[in-house]
Design an enzyme around this catalytic site. Structure first.
Site, short mmCIF file in Angstrom:
data_model
loop_
_atom_site.label_atom_id
_atom_site.label_comp_id
_atom_site.label_asym_id
_atom_site.label_seq_id
_atom_site.Cartn_x
_atom_site.Cartn_y
_atom_site.Cartn_z
CG HIS A 48 -5.06 0.65 -3.87
ND1 HIS A 48 -4.31 0.68 -2.72
CD2 HIS A 48 -6.04 -0.25 -3.64
CE1 HIS A 48 -4.83 -0.16 -1.82
NE2 HIS A 48 -5.87 -0.74 -2.38
NE ARG A 50 -3.48 -2.27 2.87
CZ ARG A 50 -3.13 -3.41 3.46
NH1 ARG A 50 -1.90 -3.56 3.93
NH2 ARG A 50 -4.00 -4.40 3.59
NE ARG A 52 -3.09 -3.62 -1.32
CZ ARG A 52 -2.52 -4.41 -0.41
NH1 ARG A 52 -1.21 -4.53 -0.39
NH2 ARG A 52 -3.25 -5.08 0.45
CG HIS A 73 -5.79 -9.06 1.55
ND1 HIS A 73 -6.03 -9.45 0.26
CD2 HIS A 73 -5.71 -7.70 1.51
CE1 HIS A 73 -6.09 -8.40 -0.53
NE2 HIS A 73 -5.90 -7.33 0.21
CE LYS A 84 -6.47 -1.18 4.89
NZ LYS A 84 -7.77 -1.42 4.21
CE1 TYR A 94 -6.32 -7.29 -6.56
CE2 TYR A 94 -6.59 -8.38 -4.45
CZ TYR A 94 -6.33 -7.25 -5.19
OH TYR A 94 -6.10 -6.06 -4.54
#
Length: 327
Positions: free
Chosen positions: A272, A168, A275, A298, A197, A307
């Site tokens: 992004h 990110r 990414r 993730h 995150k 994806y």
């Protein structure tokens, strides 16, 4: 929202019983939940829409609201019925969530005897597929960077890094020099430590192109950028701006946009995008979805599986174009 417009909304909400309770709920969200100004503004806008819907139906108290009323409101947000302007699935879902929160609050506070929105669910938002660009377009963007200056060497290192790791943009600009291990002779595997995150840490391999670009930047460009710092010491950041401080997300965005324009890539490109392209190209190359999940950071493989839909669409297109009996 401008101050005058916000005042007008507050006056409108205070005009009736439901409006007053909505105002109390918004105040609760501000004080007790500590919502940001932007989030609170969105809640206010969504609940004002609900307030006007109730007023148009002649409903003068929250106790008079039934499940059927809330369901009609939720349906109208999607279809445009009952005098409501139709919203996108995501906006409609967000508005229904705000209404559910309001009624749950009123029931818990004892203001109403029941929660009429408890079993009303937001409309399902359409799945938004990531936008990836081709390998050729990525290569054109990377090679469009002029590396004859310290800033250009940094730009190439940054863009190679984003595509090589799938990081990110916030993770990339937040890196310090010590977070990256690049073998000076490029004889060993290069790795980078990323903080995603929830401060989740992960180690991601760094491809040889990115490793060489970062090595060139560290040796030939970063010292010159660090020397521009106003204080005695520059920032410990890996990627520095021209003043020797940490590169911002906005600047990184501008770097990519400028490179895409020079490369003549017509698609809308953002950090992004690299990414998304990283993940899509890995899956197209045969990578396991759980490996891609780990590389992207993730928490759930469900997030990564979106994806696989992108690559499945590509396979269908190739099949339809190539198989003699596909159509």
């Amino acid at each position: 929202m401008a101050q005058g417009g916000q005042t007008a909304v507050q006056d409108e909400l205070q005009a009736t019983g439901p409006g007053r309770l909505i105002s109390e709920y918004l105040q609760h969200m501000l004080v007790e939940r500590g919502l940001s100004a932007n989030t609170l503004s969105a809640y206010r806008r969504d609940l004002l829409r609900y307030h006007r819907f109730l007023a148009a139906r002649g409903i003068g108290s929250m106790e008079a609201v039934t499940r059927q009323v809330v369901s009609a409101f939720a349906q109208g947000l999607s279809t445009g019925e009952d005098g409501l302007a139709p919203l996108s699935p995501r906006s409609a879902a967000r508005t229904v969530v705000a209404v559910r929160g309001l009624h749950r609050f009123l029931a818990l506070e004892g203001t109403t005897t029941a929660d009429p929105a408890e079993d009303v669910h937001p409309p399902t938002a359409g799945q938004r597929l990531p936008k990836a660009i081709s390998v050729d377009d990525v290569t054109r963007i990377l090679e469009a960077v002029d590396t004859s200056t310290p800033g250009g060497l940094r730009d190439r290192a940054l863009l190679e890094f984003l595509y090589s790791t799938g990081a990110r943009i916030s993770e990339a600009v937040g890196l310090d020099v010590d977070d990256v291990s690049v073998d000076a002779a490029l004889e060993g595997p290069a790795v980078v430590r990323l903080f995603g995150k929830g401060s989740r840490e992960r180690l991601v391999p760094l491809g040889s192109y990115a490793a060489r670009a970062i090595e060139a930047y560290l040796v030939r460009a970063r010292p010159a950028l660090a020397a521009n710092a106003s204080g005695k010491n520059s920032a410990p950041a890996l990627f520095l701006n021209l003043r020797g401080g940490r590169l911002s997300r906005q600047s990184a965005w501008s770097i990519l946009k400028a490179a895409a324009e020079r490369a003549g890539v017509a698609a809308e490109v953002s950090p992004h995008t690299l990414r998304h392209s990283f993940a899509t190209h890995l899956l197209q190359g045969g990578a396991d979805v759980r490996v891609v999940q780990e590389l992207l950071g993730h928490a759930s493989v469900t997030t990564t599986q979106v994806y696989t839909l992108v690559t499945a669409d590509t396979l269908r297109e190739i099949y339809a174009a190539a198989h003699p009996r596909a159509l």
